[in-house]
Design a protein around this motif. Structure first.
Motif, PDB file in Angstrom:
ATOM      1  N   ARG A  34       0.966  -6.793   3.384  1.00 12.85           N
ATOM      2  CA  ARG A  34       0.156  -7.522   2.416  1.00 12.85           C
ATOM      3  C   ARG A  34       1.007  -8.345   1.444  1.00 12.85           C
ATOM      4  O   ARG A  34       0.512  -9.229   0.756  1.00 12.85           O
ATOM      5  N   THR A  35       2.297  -8.004   1.369  1.00 12.93           N
ATOM      6  CA  THR A  35       3.192  -8.837   0.554  1.00 12.93           C
ATOM      7  C   THR A  35       4.020  -9.765   1.436  1.00 12.93           C
ATOM      8  O   THR A  35       4.921 -10.442   0.948  1.00 12.93           O
ATOM      9  N   GLY A  36       3.729  -9.784   2.731  1.00 14.62           N
ATOM     10  CA  GLY A  36       4.413 -10.706   3.632  1.00 14.62           C
ATOM     11  C   GLY A  36       5.539 -10.086   4.427  1.00 14.62           C
ATOM     12  O   GLY A  36       6.097 -10.726   5.308  1.00 14.62           O
ATOM     13  N   ILE A  37       5.899  -8.837   4.133  1.00 15.89           N
ATOM     14  CA  ILE A  37       6.984  -8.198   4.898  1.00 15.89           C
ATOM     15  C   ILE A  37       6.387  -7.469   6.085  1.00 15.89           C
ATOM     16  O   ILE A  37       5.640  -6.507   5.926  1.00 15.89           O
ATOM     17  N   PHE A  38       6.698  -7.938   7.282  1.00  9.68           N
ATOM     18  CA  PHE A  38       6.183  -7.329   8.507  1.00  9.68           C
ATOM     19  C   PHE A  38       7.204  -6.305   8.991  1.00  9.68           C
ATOM     20  O   PHE A  38       8.207  -6.648   9.579  1.00  9.68           O
ATOM     21  N   GLY A 242      -7.527  -5.003  10.250  1.00  6.96           N
ATOM     22  CA  GLY A 242      -7.596  -6.203   9.426  1.00  6.96           C
ATOM     23  C   GLY A 242      -6.758  -6.118   8.152  1.00  6.96           C
ATOM     24  O   GLY A 242      -7.072  -6.775   7.165  1.00  6.96           O
ATOM     25  N   TRP A 243      -5.721  -5.304   8.123  1.00  3.50           N
ATOM     26  CA  TRP A 243      -4.846  -5.165   6.964  1.00  3.50           C
ATOM     27  C   TRP A 243      -5.632  -4.744   5.721  1.00  3.50           C
ATOM     28  O   TRP A 243      -5.330  -5.141   4.601  1.00  3.50           O
ATOM     29  N   SER A 244      -6.686  -3.915   5.945  1.00  4.50           N
ATOM     30  CA  SER A 244      -7.467  -3.384   4.828  1.00  4.50           C
ATOM     31  C   SER A 244      -7.475  -1.863   4.911  1.00  4.50           C
ATOM     32  O   SER A 244      -7.691  -1.307   5.986  1.00  4.50           O
ATOM     33  N   PRO A 245      -7.273  -1.176   3.782  1.00  3.04           N
ATOM     34  CA  PRO A 245      -7.125   0.278   3.797  1.00  3.04           C
ATOM     35  C   PRO A 245      -8.322   1.010   4.407  1.00  3.04           C
ATOM     36  O   PRO A 245      -8.138   1.951   5.167  1.00  3.04           O
ATOM     37  N   HIS A 246      -9.538   0.570   4.078  1.00  2.62           N
ATOM     38  CA  HIS A 246     -10.703   1.336   4.559  1.00  2.62           C
ATOM     39  C   HIS A 246     -10.883   1.183   6.070  1.00  2.62           C
ATOM     40  O   HIS A 246     -11.167   2.145   6.776  1.00  2.62           O
ATOM     41  N   LEU A 247     -10.672  -0.040   6.570  1.00  3.07           N
ATOM     42  CA  LEU A 247     -10.822  -0.230   8.022  1.00  3.07           C
ATOM     43  C   LEU A 247      -9.699   0.458   8.778  1.00  3.07           C
ATOM     44  O   LEU A 247      -9.890   0.966   9.884  1.00  3.07           O
ATOM     45  N   ILE A 248      -8.508   0.462   8.188  1.00  3.35           N
ATOM     46  CA  ILE A 248      -7.384   1.157   8.827  1.00  3.35           C
ATOM     47  C   ILE A 248      -7.693   2.644   8.941  1.00  3.35           C
ATOM     48  O   ILE A 248      -7.405   3.280   9.949  1.00  3.35           O
ATOM     49  N   PHE A 249      -8.324   3.181   7.894  1.00  2.00           N
ATOM     50  CA  PHE A 249      -8.682   4.600   7.935  1.00  2.00           C
ATOM     51  C   PHE A 249      -9.652   4.866   9.086  1.00  2.00           C
ATOM     52  O   PHE A 249      -9.475   5.809   9.857  1.00  2.00           O
ATOM     53  N   VAL A 297     -10.688 -10.358  12.603  1.00  2.28           N
ATOM     54  CA  VAL A 297      -9.767 -10.004  11.519  1.00  2.28           C
ATOM     55  C   VAL A 297      -8.665 -11.052  11.436  1.00  2.28           C
ATOM     56  O   VAL A 297      -8.369 -11.742  12.396  1.00  2.28           O
ATOM     57  N   ARG A 298      -8.080 -11.145  10.244  1.00  2.00           N
ATOM     58  CA  ARG A 298      -7.055 -12.147  10.035  1.00  2.00           C
ATOM     59  C   ARG A 298      -5.889 -11.492   9.300  1.00  2.00           C
ATOM     60  O   ARG A 298      -6.086 -10.859   8.269  1.00  2.00           O
ATOM     61  N   PRO A 299      -4.682 -11.624   9.841  1.00  2.00           N
ATOM     62  CA  PRO A 299      -3.548 -11.042   9.122  1.00  2.00           C
ATOM     63  C   PRO A 299      -3.227 -11.870   7.876  1.00  2.00           C
ATOM     64  O   PRO A 299      -3.662 -13.015   7.765  1.00  2.00           O
ATOM     65  N   PRO A 300      -2.462 -11.293   6.918  1.00  2.00           N
ATOM     66  CA  PRO A 300      -2.054 -12.067   5.750  1.00  2.00           C
ATOM     67  C   PRO A 300      -1.371 -13.365   6.177  1.00  2.00           C
ATOM     68  O   PRO A 300      -0.584 -13.371   7.126  1.00  2.00           O
TER      69      PRO A 300
END
Lengths: 315, 349
Positions: A34-38, A242-249, A297-300
């Motif tokens: 989310r800060t750009g570091i993959f 989608g780089w979102s905490p709830h969906l990742i869960f 979904v879209r990555p950062p």
């Protein structure tokens, strides 16, 4: 309770147990992404977390110490990633792979130096279930959700906390902005460098704990094959969620479910599929579910890229 | 993002060569120094360890042959990484492509075991390359069709291949006499001829050298290869200039699969004459390290691969004679990579 009910409860309990490493590692991936570091060193960081965590617990006699050791080691890997990419502006994937190699080699080396080659593997106790008073007495759900080890609770709480911080606080907004458009975030006074360092370090810590969890729940000792692709799968989870905490869960629940299912069918027998195809299941399922998921979904936007405030277009 | 100094140094510019070589020597020195301190701290004789690591390959014929046998899969695995890398794509699936290539080669060698060598040998080798290509085509297609990150999918394909080889070696062509999952041998005609009979050195070495030369010429001397490198350097500009960028991505990944599949076929046809679970060793990781140390320069790849093969043969000798874990050498290799990468940063300033 009838037999099917009992089966369901024990299945669901195992899923909650298997959930932890997926959630921790993929939330860590999400956070730095989310800060750009993959980060692509998960597998290595989890391995070194498993090794260092095991050794810490073995020599101190305390699982908590082992987890803290794994957290520190993972954090150091995150720090290295942040330094090489954010300060030195090196290619993120190349450095990520290099850190993966270091983690991989270090995990086995540490174990061999400390323990040596033994016939009987040294063992640590596994994490005990800590029933939540009152709640664990709820029929069915109580046993599944509130009669687990404390890292299961922590994992659920962490996901909720991450969701709150990312979407309900201005800090979360700033963090997301760094991964979308660092130039804009920078011009609004967000400290891009600090954000990226912080997210990468905390992300590394989560991956380290995710690794340490494995010997503490499944094997009681460190083996070279202990992580078995969970680190790589957590990258899939970050994309899938989608780089979102709830969906990742939620995605992690699915991944953990597939893992337990494959194991169950294999042990339970009665199915004519060769076990090798069951072992493939988590990886095949990952690819299959990602096909439709990637459409919505879209990555950062700045994922995998380094920010240089002195350049007009930052690559 | 990667190829800013993919060196075109075949020529006589010695200053340029020196400029490129010095950082490597410094990186190797620094990595050995760091590891040496660590070895000494562990209570071992660091100088003796160095001696074993560096010179085992040159002390005996056997050491030399072992080194060359290691070199073959390493150089092919490294190229399987560097070819897509030139186009800006990361193929981390060389392991799966090797395994599936080995399965393809074994299958051809068993099904057509009665064919004469003149037919069977090319069939075995090409079948390996084809199966490797198919295994790489899946991630390539997923990238093209769904924009799925190729690092992820190529790795996932590795894990799928682990189960596949287990299935083939225990269920399809199992050799009941073997304790470890192993297939029955391929036909006599499918075996690579030997260059030296004792200790055995098979002709896979010639194939590897030939392929390395062809790949170097392709990437660095042809216009098709230039399209590859241009795409890696700047996909947007390449698109403007009329290069079909998605096609280049797919092509480079599939070509990587061909190379990795070839390494699997050679392991079967040259070394084992059958499929053995675990035959992929850690060639993928070493191949990645070689490709990255060479910074994607295909002229440098064979030399780096030879160097890493020397270290690996030394590592197993060190583990045998001095009881120092062989992983130590893996760390040295990873450190060499980190220092080589750092030397770029130093030079940029």
């Amino acid at each position: 309770m009838d037999e099917f009910g009992g089966q369901f409860v024990s299945f669901a309990k195992l899923v909650m147990l298997a959930l932890v490493p997926y959630v921790l590692a993929s939330q860590g991936t999400m956070l730095s992404g989310r800060t750009g570091i993959f980060n692509v060193a998960q597998e290595g960081i989890m391995l070194v977390g498993a090794s260092a965590g095991f050794l810490g617990a073995y020599y101190s006699g305390s699982l908590v110490v082992g987890i803290l050791v794994a957290m520190v080691v993972g954090g150091l890997f995150g720090l290295a990633l942040a330094y090489f990419t954010t300060t030195l502006k090196m290619d993120q994937f190349v450095i990520g792979l290099a850190l993966f190699f270091v983690g991989l080699g270090l995990s086995t080396l540490l174990f061999k130096i400390a323990i040596g080659v033994t016939l009987q593997p040294p063992l640590i106790p596994t994490l005990d279930a800590v029933p939540v008073p009152g709640l664990s007495k709820i029929p069915v759900l109580g046993d599944i959700l509130f009669n687990q080890n404390w890292l299961v609770y922590l994992t659920v709480l962490l996901s909720a906390l991450l969701y709150y911080v990312m979407y309900q606080t201005s800090f979360g907004l700033a963090l997301r902005a760094v991964g979308e458009n660092p130039k804009a975030a920078d011009s609004l006074g967000v400290n891009v460098t600090l954000m990226r360092y912080g997210a990468a370090i905390v992300g590394g810590m989560l991956m380290g704990v995710a690794g340490a969890y494995l010997p503490m729940v499944y094997t009681g000792t460190f083996t070279e094959g202990i992580v078995r692709g969970r680190g790589w799968l957590s990258i899939a989870l970050a994309f899938f969620g989608g780089w979102s905490p709830h969906l990742i869960f939620l995605g992690s629940l699915f991944f953990a479910g597939v893992e337990v299912l494959a194991l169950r069918v294999q042990v339970g027998g009665g199915v004519s599929i060769p076990y090798q195809f069951l072992l493939m299941l988590p990886y095949v399922a990952t690819i299959l579910v990602m096909m439709p998921a990637l459409k919505w979904v879209r990555p950062p936007a700045f994922l995998g890229r380094n920010y240089d405030r002195e350049k007009r277009t930052s690559v | 993002m990667v190829n800013e100094n993919a060196g075109r140094i075949l020529g006589l510019d010695y200053r340029k060569i020196a400029n490129q070589t010095i950082p490597y020597v410094a990186a190797v020195g620094a990595a050995f120094l760091a590891a040496g301190i660590f070895i000494a701290l562990m209570g071992f004789d660091a100088l003796k360890a160095y001696n074993t690591i560096l010179f085992t390959s040159f002390k005996t014929t056997n050491g030399m042959v072992q080194t060359l046998l290691k070199f073959v899969p390493l150089v092919l695995q490294a190229l399987a990484f560097t070819v897509p890398f030139a186009a800006g794509k990361f193929n981390i699936g060389g392991e799966g492509q090797l395994i599936v290539g080995a399965i393809g080669a074994t299958g051809a060698g068993i099904i057509f075991s009665d064919l004469p060598a003149v037919l069977l040998l090319p069939l075995v080798i090409l079948s390996g390359a084809l199966f490797g290509a198919i295994w790489a085509a899946i991630p390539a297609w997923l990238l093209y069709r769904f924009n799925m990150n190729e690092i992820l999918t190529t790795v996932l394909m590795n894990f799928i291949s682990f189960s596949l080889i287990d299935y083939v070696a225990t269920k399809v062509w199992r050799d009941p006499a073997a304790g470890h999952p192993t297939t029955i041998p391929i036909g006599q005609g499918g075996q690579l001829p030997l260059l030296i009979s004792s200790p055995p050195l098979h002709a896979g070495l010639l194939i590897a050298i030939f392929v390395a030369v062809v790949i170097y010429i392709y990437t660095d001397k042809t216009s098709a290869g230039y399209e590859l490198i241009a795409t890696g350097a700047n996909p947007k500009a390449s698109r403007v200039y009329g290069i079909n960028v998605p096609r280049i991505f797919i092509l480079s990944l599939v070509l990587g699969g061909v190379l990795a599949g070839l390494s699997g076929a050679i392991e079967v046809s040259g070394s084992h004459h059958r499929l053995i679970e675990g035959l992929q060793s850690n060639y993928l990781l070493l191949g990645l390290i070689i490709g990255l140390i060479a910074k994607g320069n295909n002229l440098a790849v064979p030399f780096v691969a030879l160097f890493i093969a020397i270290l690996e043969v030394g590592a197993s000798a060190m583990q045998r004679t001095m009881m120092i874990p062989g992983e130590m050498v893996f760390i040295v290799e990873a450190l060499i990579l980190v220092f080589v990468l750092l030397s770029d940063v130093v030079r940029r300033r």
